[in-house]
Design a protein around this motif. Sequence first.
Motif, PDB file in Angstrom:
ATOM      1  N   PHE A 142       0.827  -1.203   0.000  1.00 63.02           N
ATOM      2  CA  PHE A 142       0.000   0.000   0.000  1.00 63.02           C
ATOM      3  C   PHE A 142       0.868   1.261   0.000  1.00 63.02           C
ATOM      4  N   PHE A 143       1.811   1.327   0.933  1.00 64.34           N
ATOM      5  CA  PHE A 143       2.616   2.551   1.027  1.00 64.34           C
ATOM      6  C   PHE A 143       3.557   2.712  -0.177  1.00 64.34           C
ATOM      7  N   CYS A 144       4.041   1.596  -0.727  1.00 60.74           N
ATOM      8  CA  CYS A 144       4.916   1.705  -1.898  1.00 60.74           C
ATOM      9  C   CYS A 144       4.121   2.157  -3.125  1.00 60.74           C
ATOM     10  N   LEU A 145       2.920   1.636  -3.287  1.00 56.53           N
ATOM     11  CA  LEU A 145       2.090   2.061  -4.424  1.00 56.53           C
ATOM     12  C   LEU A 145       1.678   3.526  -4.282  1.00 56.53           C
ATOM     13  N   LEU A 146       1.408   3.915  -3.043  1.00 57.00           N
ATOM     14  CA  LEU A 146       1.055   5.314  -2.784  1.00 57.00           C
ATOM     15  C   LEU A 146       2.231   6.231  -3.161  1.00 57.00           C
ATOM     16  N   MET A 198     -10.670  -9.722  10.308  1.00 58.09           N
ATOM     17  CA  MET A 198     -10.929  -8.322  10.634  1.00 58.09           C
ATOM     18  C   MET A 198      -9.647  -7.492  10.529  1.00 58.09           C
ATOM     19  N   ASN A 199      -8.561  -8.107  11.003  1.00 55.14           N
ATOM     20  CA  ASN A 199      -7.275  -7.396  10.985  1.00 55.14           C
ATOM     21  C   ASN A 199      -6.607  -7.408   9.618  1.00 55.14           C
ATOM     22  N   CYS A 200      -7.050  -8.329   8.767  1.00 58.79           N
ATOM     23  CA  CYS A 200      -6.334  -8.500   7.498  1.00 58.79           C
ATOM     24  C   CYS A 200      -7.053  -7.938   6.267  1.00 58.79           C
ATOM     25  N   ILE A 201      -8.249  -7.384   6.432  1.00 61.95           N
ATOM     26  CA  ILE A 201      -8.939  -6.878   5.233  1.00 61.95           C
ATOM     27  C   ILE A 201      -8.734  -5.376   5.047  1.00 61.95           C
ATOM     28  N   GLU A 202      -8.031  -4.742   5.992  1.00 60.29           N
ATOM     29  CA  GLU A 202      -7.882  -3.290   5.930  1.00 60.29           C
ATOM     30  C   GLU A 202      -7.044  -2.852   4.718  1.00 60.29           C
ATOM     31  N   TYR A 203      -5.803  -3.272   4.666  1.00 58.17           N
ATOM     32  CA  TYR A 203      -4.911  -2.828   3.591  1.00 58.17           C
ATOM     33  C   TYR A 203      -5.291  -3.367   2.207  1.00 58.17           C
ATOM     34  N   PRO A 204      -5.730  -4.641   2.080  1.00 59.35           N
ATOM     35  CA  PRO A 204      -6.127  -5.096   0.733  1.00 59.35           C
ATOM     36  C   PRO A 204      -7.210  -4.222   0.109  1.00 59.35           C
ATOM     37  N   VAL A 205      -8.165  -3.777   0.938  1.00 61.88           N
ATOM     38  CA  VAL A 205      -9.233  -2.914   0.390  1.00 61.88           C
ATOM     39  C   VAL A 205      -8.688  -1.519   0.066  1.00 61.88           C
ATOM     40  N   PHE A 206      -7.793  -1.017   0.903  1.00 63.83           N
ATOM     41  CA  PHE A 206      -7.151   0.277   0.600  1.00 63.83           C
ATOM     42  C   PHE A 206      -6.523   0.212  -0.802  1.00 63.83           C
ATOM     43  N   ILE A 207      -5.873  -0.919  -1.078  1.00 64.32           N
ATOM     44  CA  ILE A 207      -5.158  -1.068  -2.357  1.00 64.32           C
ATOM     45  C   ILE A 207      -6.137  -1.307  -3.499  1.00 64.32           C
ATOM     46  N   LEU A 208      -6.975  -2.338  -3.331  1.00 63.34           N
ATOM     47  CA  LEU A 208      -7.848  -2.759  -4.442  1.00 63.34           C
ATOM     48  C   LEU A 208      -8.867  -1.692  -4.846  1.00 63.34           C
ATOM     49  N   CYS A 209      -9.304  -0.896  -3.890  1.00 62.77           N
ATOM     50  CA  CYS A 209     -10.345   0.101  -4.212  1.00 62.77           C
ATOM     51  C   CYS A 209      -9.759   1.436  -4.667  1.00 62.77           C
ATOM     52  N   GLY A 210      -8.454   1.522  -4.726  1.00 62.33           N
ATOM     53  CA  GLY A 210      -7.825   2.746  -5.225  1.00 62.33           C
ATOM     54  C   GLY A 210      -8.219   3.972  -4.424  1.00 62.33           C
ATOM     55  N   ILE A 211      -8.219   3.815  -3.097  1.00 62.97           N
ATOM     56  CA  ILE A 211      -8.683   4.928  -2.257  1.00 62.97           C
ATOM     57  C   ILE A 211      -7.731   6.124  -2.335  1.00 62.97           C
ATOM     58  N   LEU A 212      -6.432   5.851  -2.459  1.00 65.49           N
ATOM     59  CA  LEU A 212      -5.485   6.980  -2.543  1.00 65.49           C
ATOM     60  C   LEU A 212      -4.699   7.028  -3.855  1.00 65.49           C
ATOM     61  N   PHE A 213      -4.904   6.037  -4.687  1.00 64.50           N
ATOM     62  CA  PHE A 213      -4.271   6.071  -6.019  1.00 64.50           C
ATOM     63  C   PHE A 213      -5.204   5.349  -6.983  1.00 64.50           C
ATOM     64  N   PRO A 214      -5.164   5.693  -8.260  1.00 70.07           N
ATOM     65  CA  PRO A 214      -6.088   5.032  -9.187  1.00 70.07           C
ATOM     66  C   PRO A 214      -5.787   3.544  -9.343  1.00 70.07           C
ATOM     67  N   ILE A 215      -6.829   2.755  -9.516  1.00 66.26           N
ATOM     68  CA  ILE A 215      -6.628   1.292  -9.631  1.00 66.26           C
ATOM     69  C   ILE A 215      -5.877   0.931 -10.907  1.00 66.26           C
ATOM     70  N   GLU A 216      -5.769   1.890 -11.824  1.00 64.40           N
ATOM     71  CA  GLU A 216      -5.075   1.623 -13.095  1.00 64.40           C
ATOM     72  C   GLU A 216      -3.588   1.343 -12.879  1.00 64.40           C
ATOM     73  N   ILE A 217      -3.028   1.747 -11.736  1.00 67.68           N
ATOM     74  CA  ILE A 217      -1.597   1.472 -11.507  1.00 67.68           C
ATOM     75  C   ILE A 217      -1.382   0.050 -10.970  1.00 67.68           C
ATOM     76  N   LEU A 218      -2.485  -0.648 -10.693  1.00 69.99           N
ATOM     77  CA  LEU A 218      -2.388  -2.028 -10.193  1.00 69.99           C
ATOM     78  C   LEU A 218      -2.275  -2.995 -11.372  1.00 69.99           C
ATOM     79  N   PRO A 219      -1.790  -4.216 -11.127  1.00 67.45           N
ATOM     80  CA  PRO A 219      -1.755  -5.199 -12.224  1.00 67.45           C
ATOM     81  C   PRO A 219      -3.175  -5.463 -12.762  1.00 67.45           C
ATOM     82  N   LEU A 244     -17.020  10.104  -5.878  1.00 64.31           N
ATOM     83  CA  LEU A 244     -16.679  11.265  -5.054  1.00 64.31           C
ATOM     84  C   LEU A 244     -15.614  12.117  -5.740  1.00 64.31           C
ATOM     85  N   ARG A 245     -14.608  11.455  -6.306  1.00 65.72           N
ATOM     86  CA  ARG A 245     -13.534  12.191  -6.990  1.00 65.72           C
ATOM     87  C   ARG A 245     -14.072  12.958  -8.196  1.00 65.72           C
ATOM     88  N   LEU A 246     -14.984  12.305  -8.901  1.00 69.72           N
ATOM     89  CA  LEU A 246     -15.574  12.920 -10.090  1.00 69.72           C
ATOM     90  C   LEU A 246     -16.320  14.200  -9.713  1.00 69.72           C
TER      91      LEU A 246
END
Lengths: 264, 261
Positions: free
Chosen positions: A43-47, B170-191, B210-212
Amino acid sequence: MSFEGIERFFVQSWLSFKALFGWIEPKTYFFVKVLNPIFQLLFFCLLAKYSFKTNDLTPWVIGNSFLLCIYNSIFGIGHVFVMDRYAGTLKMIIAAPFNKFLTFFQRGFVHIIDSLSTVAIGLIIGSIVFNVSFSNISIPIFIIIALVAMFSVAGLGLLLGSFGLVTSSMNFIANIVSMILIALTGANFPIETLPNSIRIISYCLPITRSIKAANLLMNGGSTQVIYSLIVKEIFVGIVYIALGYMFIIITEHIAKRKATLELY
Amino acid sequence: MITVLETIYSTAKLQMKEAVTRPTFRFCLLIQPIIYSLITYKMFINSGHDNFVAYTVLGTGILTLWSCICFSSAGDIERERYMGTLQVIYNTPTNFKVIILGKILGNTMLGLLPFFISFAFVRLFLGGDMYIKDPMAFGISMIITIASFMGISMLFAAVFTLSRSSRILMNCIEYPVFILCGILFPIEILPKWTIPLSYILSPTWAVKLLRLSVEGLEGNDIFCKYFGILTTITIIYFILSNILFKIIDNKTRIKATLGVV
């Protein structure tokens, strides 16, 4: 210390480590200690990749991999007394005619070693995913930097853990400290951009110097500066351990006076 | 209907009072948005986005809202079980799902607070400013976002009740969703192979919507498209959670595990 004493030290360390995270199940270990840290690192690296518009993510892979030790050093060591309280053994530990700091330290010992495995996993995954190469650096020096970083964070963990004798909100404290480490150690943005007052906090934190030293090593920086940063980081760790020792004496006294040993 | 609404209202009120007494929830609600704001502000300040503060505030708000869901809504049933109150709640004349919906509403309402905390922190301490080009669209997006987060919370609450590893999940779904949903970066940078996973998660569309509206609508087509997708996914989540709650009901009656810790 007799041979029996040394053996008891390691047996206690191992048992405490196993009991604290319930790692009898490999599934729990995999999720908490492997998968979750990997996602945090990604997450932090992609950010960083998106916000800094760069493909060279070496500083972020290193910084955020080092930070993965907080799972052991802050949450693990920090919760030692809390878990003893829940297990009903805290009163016995306090009442036992044995050095409390040594008891505390033996319970955190395996965490320091285990945190190295998490950091190694972070570095391996980070280097594969983001093409970070370690081929041109001195690996022994890098390992020394990593060890020193774990030592100094473990020192902070020992200090935090002492508060477990007087508060039932250790999770709250551990979460705040771990977020402060993520924000202020220079793993994600240069600490030079922070205001002076906050920068002082950064320099008082563990890992800040290790991250700087590791990045200097990767960039072929001056060996003298790297060694000086390593020495300073060791000093920071010693200061935290000393403070931890002092605070255990103080908090033990407060806990007995205020009867907070069984404060849930 | 009035009884149902009253139940939802009083459960939400009680849940809000109860949630803030938990240290981890207080951390998610009050401290996390401040620290995430600092990190994202400092990382985005030289990114070249002219409205990067909006990116920071929205991103931080959604990150924290998701954390509130992870550490509260998703684990509420488990928590009631540990407190020994699950059987009592389950056997009240009111439908169990209505009570859970009330709890989730309470958590989601509290989870909106970090948006304001993040904005106030960035404005007062970092001197950042942001604009919302289309406030009307933003308001609509926010309403559907809240509904969609409630839908996903219901789904996770049901899934976690069925799973024996809810605390780990509960402890392990936080970061995967941050990444997969592109909350702070567009999902286009993901594989590319991760994109379908992103598309089935409602926060992905909530963030896009919201961004739109923050950046301004050039035409209504894309907004309507995202809105339609988000509404459909949210409805699917509610239907799925309804089915899962029926399975839970069936299982608990057969196995009598409501009080089993």
